[in-house]
Design an enzyme around this catalytic site. Structure first.
Site, PDB file in Angstrom:
ATOM      1  N   ASP A 214     -36.217 -26.933  16.334  1.00  0.00           N
ATOM      2  CA  ASP A 214     -36.857 -26.142  17.368  1.00  0.00           C
ATOM      3  C   ASP A 214     -37.713 -25.124  15.973  1.00  0.00           C
ATOM      4  OD1 ASP A 214     -37.456 -24.032  19.213  1.00  0.00           O
ATOM      5  OD2 ASP A 214     -35.606 -22.868  18.466  1.00  0.00           O
TER       6      ASP A 214
ATOM      7  N   ASP B 225     -31.305 -23.342  17.717  1.00  0.00           N
ATOM      8  CA  ASP B 225     -30.653 -22.059  17.706  1.00  0.00           C
ATOM      9  C   ASP B 225     -30.246 -21.206  19.076  1.00  0.00           C
ATOM     10  OD1 ASP B 225     -33.475 -21.055  17.500  1.00  0.00           O
ATOM     11  OD2 ASP B 225     -32.744 -19.037  17.459  1.00  0.00           O
TER      12      ASP B 225
ATOM     13  N   ASP C 105     -31.770 -24.210  23.901  1.00  0.00           N
ATOM     14  CA  ASP C 105     -31.528 -25.396  23.208  1.00  0.00           C
ATOM     15  C   ASP C 105     -30.150 -26.131  23.425  1.00  0.00           C
ATOM     16  OD1 ASP C 105     -33.995 -25.303  21.358  1.00  0.00           O
ATOM     17  OD2 ASP C 105     -32.995 -23.850  20.091  1.00  0.00           O
TER      18      ASP C 105
END
Length: 335
Positions: free
Chosen positions: A45, A228, A232
């Protein structure tokens, strides 16, 4: 007697998890360690993982109302959000925080609610049809009121200082592909990818899009996903190995992961993989040592050469040697 194997193999994994903890990486089980040793792709990410996750407002575009009114709407909605961008908007000097009602998070897009009796939204360009495309390398946050664009905040984030060295270390460890999967704009993702010399970058992804991308990449080999945020969590759960940022990570992301980096230092990702590879080598050494010595003593016994002391060494002696070798996993040192 299988004592050497029964004692040494689990002990090696326990020692490796201890080594990870000493280096700020909590590894949740031996299954994660086994898979980490064979990682072929790592997907990240962007926000809060490759970047600091500390945003600041750089400018305002397409302003069709006062800065005070624009900031009031943004701050009133973002006061109900935990997204890193909310911190940047709440830090604005102008405007005030009013009571927002019926606040709803639109996953991967933004947030909406009612302020002063009007339906307002704050988020990316997918908030509604017809929003203008703005050429800027910053993150664009659109603010609308009753489906009318009031203004666009340009917000910037900074790439982590250790991110580039982390990518180089992962390549040295045999990772074939480094990928960015982000909900941010494609232009920003591509800019980040180029700066970090990564292989692929995909932007403007909704949580379901990320999940589909992960399933596709997994077909090419063992995939590690690093994230995080709350968005996600499904992606982390789907990856072969999942690592969450413990400092800025949401509770759901941490729970869905196989490993947690406690201080958000992504340099610890290659450390975790190195520990896993070292662990695999030690486990193989113990298996070979145990079986080879027992096979040799067995043959010697059939030939009438081995005595009781040789048998004691093949059993208890090899067990002690294998256990001592297992403890090497505890003393990991970064090269």
């Amino acid at each position: 007697c299988p004592c050497a194997l029964v004692l040494s193999v689990p002990l090696t994994y326990f020692a490796a998890m201890g080594a990870g903890a000493k280096n700020g990486v909590l590894i949740k089980g031996d299954d994660a360690l086994e898979k980490m040793a064979h990682i072929s792709s790592v997907a990240f990410d962007k926000t809060g993982t490759l970047t600091e996750g500390v945003f600041s407002v750089q400018s305002i575009k397409n302003l069709s109302t006062s800065k005070e009114h624009l900031a009031t709407i943004a701050k009133s909605l973002e006061a109900e959000s935990t997204h890193p961008i909310a911190t940047a908007l709440l830090a604005l000097e102008e405007g005030e925080i009013k009571k927002a009602e019926e606040v709803t998070t639109i996953k991967g897009i933004g947030i909406e609610g009612i302020v002063d009796g009007k339906r307002v939204k704050v988020g990316n360009s997918k908030l509604m049809e017809g929003l203008p495309k703005i050429e800027d390398k910053g993150t664009l946050v659109y603010v609308t009121e009753e489906d009318r664009l009031l203004g666009v905040y340009v917000i910037s984030d900074k790439i982590k200082s250790q991110a580039k060295s982390t990518m180089a270390k992962l390549k040295k460890l045999g990772v074939n592909k480094l990928i960015i999967l982000s909900g941010d704009r494609k232009e920003i993702v591509e800019d980040t990818r180029e700066k970090l010399e990564m292989d692929e970058g995909y932007g403007e992804l909704l949580p379901l899009d990320k999940l589909n991308m992960v399933e596709k990449i997994k077909k090419e080999g063992t995939l590690m996903y690093v994230g995080d945020g709350i968005n996600d969590a499904p992606t982390l759960a789907s990856a072969d190995v999942a690592i969450a940022m413990g400092g800025v990570g949401s509770d759901s992301a941490i729970e869905a992961s196989d490993s947690v980096i406690m201080d958000d230092d992504i340099n610890k990702i290659p450390r975790a993989i190195s520990i896993a590879k070292k662990t695999e080598v030690i486990v193989k050494e113990n298996i070979i040592l145990s079986l080879l010595v027992k096979a040799i003593v067995f043959i010697l016994a059939l030939m009438g050469v081995a005595n009781m002391w040789v048998a004691v060494f093949a059993d208890t002696g090899v067990s002690l040697l294998a256990v001592a070798n297992s403890l090497r996993a505890l003393f990991y040192k970064e090269k």
